[in-house]
Design an enzyme around this catalytic site. Sequence first.
Site, PDB file in Angstrom:
ATOM      1  N   ASP A   1       0.848  -1.193   0.000  1.00  0.00           N
ATOM      2  CA  ASP A   1       0.000   0.000   0.000  1.00  0.00           C
ATOM      3  C   ASP A   1       0.880   1.238   0.000  1.00  0.00           C
ATOM      4  O   ASP A   1       2.087   1.142   0.186  1.00  0.00           O
ATOM      5  CB  ASP A   1      -0.941   0.010   1.207  1.00  0.00           C
ATOM      6  CG  ASP A   1      -0.224  -0.354   2.488  1.00  0.00           C
ATOM      7  OD1 ASP A   1       0.935   0.073   2.668  1.00  0.00           O
ATOM      8  OD2 ASP A   1      -0.810  -1.057   3.316  1.00  0.00           O
TER       9      ASP A   1
ATOM     10  N   ASP B   1       1.500   5.012   1.565  1.00  0.00           N
ATOM     11  CA  ASP B   1       1.179   5.959   2.622  1.00  0.00           C
ATOM     12  C   ASP B   1       1.853   7.301   2.340  1.00  0.00           C
ATOM     13  O   ASP B   1       2.973   7.354   1.849  1.00  0.00           O
ATOM     14  CB  ASP B   1       1.659   5.429   3.976  1.00  0.00           C
ATOM     15  CG  ASP B   1       0.930   4.144   4.359  1.00  0.00           C
ATOM     16  OD1 ASP B   1      -0.265   4.029   4.029  1.00  0.00           O
ATOM     17  OD2 ASP B   1       1.550   3.268   4.967  1.00  0.00           O
TER      18      ASP B   1
ATOM     19  N   ASP C   1       9.251   3.552  13.343  1.00  0.00           N
ATOM     20  CA  ASP C   1       9.851   2.429  14.055  1.00  0.00           C
ATOM     21  C   ASP C   1      11.271   2.099  13.598  1.00  0.00           C
ATOM     22  O   ASP C   1      12.224   2.283  14.339  1.00  0.00           O
ATOM     23  CB  ASP C   1       8.923   1.188  14.043  1.00  0.00           C
ATOM     24  CG  ASP C   1       8.403   0.827  12.665  1.00  0.00           C
ATOM     25  OD1 ASP C   1       8.782   1.478  11.675  1.00  0.00           O
ATOM     26  OD2 ASP C   1       7.606  -0.136  12.566  1.00  0.00           O
TER      27      ASP C   1
HETATM   28  P1  ATP Z   1       3.741  -3.106   5.122  1.00  0.00           P
HETATM   29  O1  ATP Z   1       2.659  -2.141   4.729  1.00  0.00           O
HETATM   30  O2  ATP Z   1       4.526  -3.639   4.019  1.00  0.00           O
HETATM   31  O3  ATP Z   1       3.261  -4.138   6.047  1.00  0.00           O
HETATM   32  P2  ATP Z   1       4.796  -0.789   6.432  1.00  0.00           P
HETATM   33  O4  ATP Z   1       6.169  -0.470   6.938  1.00  0.00           O
HETATM   34  O5  ATP Z   1       4.237   0.101   5.383  1.00  0.00           O
HETATM   35  O6  ATP Z   1       4.824  -2.294   5.980  1.00  0.00           O
HETATM   36  P3  ATP Z   1       2.498  -0.011   7.923  1.00  0.00           P
HETATM   37  O7  ATP Z   1       1.858  -0.700   9.048  1.00  0.00           O
HETATM   38  O8  ATP Z   1       1.746   0.178   6.653  1.00  0.00           O
HETATM   39  O9  ATP Z   1       3.848  -0.807   7.669  1.00  0.00           O
HETATM   40  O10 ATP Z   1       2.994   1.379   8.463  1.00  0.00           O
HETATM   41  C1  ATP Z   1       3.476   2.418   7.610  1.00  0.00           C
HETATM   42  C2  ATP Z   1       4.622   3.153   8.283  1.00  0.00           C
HETATM   43  O11 ATP Z   1       4.184   3.738   9.501  1.00  0.00           O
HETATM   44  C3  ATP Z   1       5.805   2.305   8.678  1.00  0.00           C
HETATM   45  O12 ATP Z   1       6.696   2.089   7.624  1.00  0.00           O
HETATM   46  C4  ATP Z   1       6.419   3.117   9.789  1.00  0.00           C
HETATM   47  O13 ATP Z   1       7.161   4.190   9.296  1.00  0.00           O
HETATM   48  C5  ATP Z   1       5.198   3.663  10.485  1.00  0.00           C
HETATM   49  N1  ATP Z   1       4.722   2.766  11.555  1.00  0.00           N
HETATM   50  C6  ATP Z   1       3.784   1.809  11.463  1.00  0.00           C
HETATM   51  N2  ATP Z   1       3.582   1.194  12.630  1.00  0.00           N
HETATM   52  C7  ATP Z   1       4.428   1.792  13.515  1.00  0.00           C
HETATM   53  C8  ATP Z   1       4.697   1.617  14.895  1.00  0.00           C
HETATM   54  N3  ATP Z   1       4.052   0.684  15.596  1.00  0.00           N
HETATM   55  N4  ATP Z   1       5.621   2.417  15.464  1.00  0.00           N
HETATM   56  C9  ATP Z   1       6.274   3.364  14.748  1.00  0.00           C
HETATM   57  N5  ATP Z   1       6.065   3.565  13.456  1.00  0.00           N
HETATM   58  C10 ATP Z   1       5.161   2.809  12.824  1.00  0.00           C
HETATM   59 MG    MG Z   2       2.289   0.034   4.556  1.00  0.00          MG
END
Ligand code: ATP
Ligand code: MG
Length: 435
Positions: free
Chosen positions: A63, A65, A141
């Site tokens: 996705d 963001d 994170d």
């Molecule tokens: P994917 O979507 O592939 O599972 P992602 O890294 O995009 O991985 P998301 O849950 O979509 O994960 O979160 C988007 C972004 O938001 C992350 O890359 C990170 O920068 C931030 N993020 C998400 N969850 C947390 C958290 N628990 N603590 C700190 N930052 C977070």
């Molecule tokens: Mg994501």
Amino acid sequence: MEILENETHITPTTIPRPEHTLSRADISENALKVLYRLKQHGYQAYLVGGSVRDLLLGREPKDFDVATDARPEEVREVFRNCRLIGRRFRLAHVHFGREIIEVATFRGRAAEEAGDRLMENGMILRDNVYGTLEEDALRRDFTVNALYYNIADFSVVDYAGGMADLRRGHLRLLGEPEQRYREDPVRMLRAVRFAAKLGFTIDPACEQALFQMGDLLQAVPAARLFEEVLKLFMAGTAVNAFEKLRHYGLFAHLFPATEAALAREEGAFPITFVTRGLHNTDVRIEEGKPVTPAFLFAVLLWEPVRLRARELEAEGIAPFPAMQQAGAEIVIAQQGVVALPKRFSLPMREIWNLQHRFTQRAGKRPHRLLGHPRFRAAYDFLLLRAEAGEADRELAEWWTAFEAEHAPKQEGGQPAPVSRRRRPRRRRPRRKKPS
Ligand code: ATP
Ligand code: MG
């Protein structure tokens, strides 16, 4: 790059367009629309998080963001197709048919307990304090998740050494690991998930804390853990994630009854059922076949259910009611840790309950079972049990032959298609930390 908490400013590294591989051609059209439109309205707009990380790795993002300096209300003024969601973490969702682009306002570094940030025992319960791009970067994170793609000049902005970590396949939390896990224990599961999915190495300090801090998961709402469990086991690398979770002692905090059952050995052989089931899930995802949470949880909880049913049978209860009761007991206990919505727990229990019916091969019974809406999933489950040496191989083979002869030809597989591949994105209703 060093991150000093008290320092007011960190100079980011800016990687200009010719020096990185992130191409607009790989960004979803809708995400581009959002970025450009925010920019037109005079706001900063960046692609951030998993999409930047995955694109730089040459992978297909799940996705897209967006991060911006526009407040949620301001984002809503720019887009007609926009909804504000989340209390704990306020966000704007811009809708394009089934695709949703998530737009988050930069989070700030205000005092630990400002009116819009709520902490409890070091855990962040709410965060709606807005700030600058730099502050937003430091609240993310992992360093590889804190890279920003700037729509104004197509550069990548790196505040935390994420580019270098990406290149060497290194997963490193920003800041002090214990504090970051305490703020949000789900970050421990995210560490395991990214290590499994990307094949990255977890930084030693971040890894050490995983062994010690699993208890903190108890404070995480069961519904949020359900979402995380799906992400851990439905990304095509479930076996790897499972082995890592057990290695760090985290699995016991998600599936305590299963952990207890797996700790036993049977006839001097370790139990291989769960690993085989998860492997099967990985293969199905690889092949683009549907995988459902009902089947996944049926696999994850089967060992304790089977053991409990056997105990009940030993007490004189007949096999079928024993299975029903065992299923009910294990599900109730499990719900308190990882919530499993009814739409999944009911078919899951059917898969278990049907196992007994496979042993009844006389007369019209096998034909009736063949017509059962859950036959396919229950049969796949029987095959797994036979492979693991826990169900009779001859029985499984009999059903394979019977099915081949009598079943109408259909797409093989688990029920209720929830393919994780090449499928319009679905968003979960709730939201975690910064995006
Ligand atoms: P994917 O979507 O592939 O599972 P992602 O890294 O995009 O991985 P998301 O849950 O979509 O994960 O979160 C988007 C972004 O938001 C992350 O890359 C990170 O920068 C931030 N993020 C998400 N969850 C947390 C958290 N628990 N603590 C700190 N930052 C977070
Ligand atoms: Mg994501």
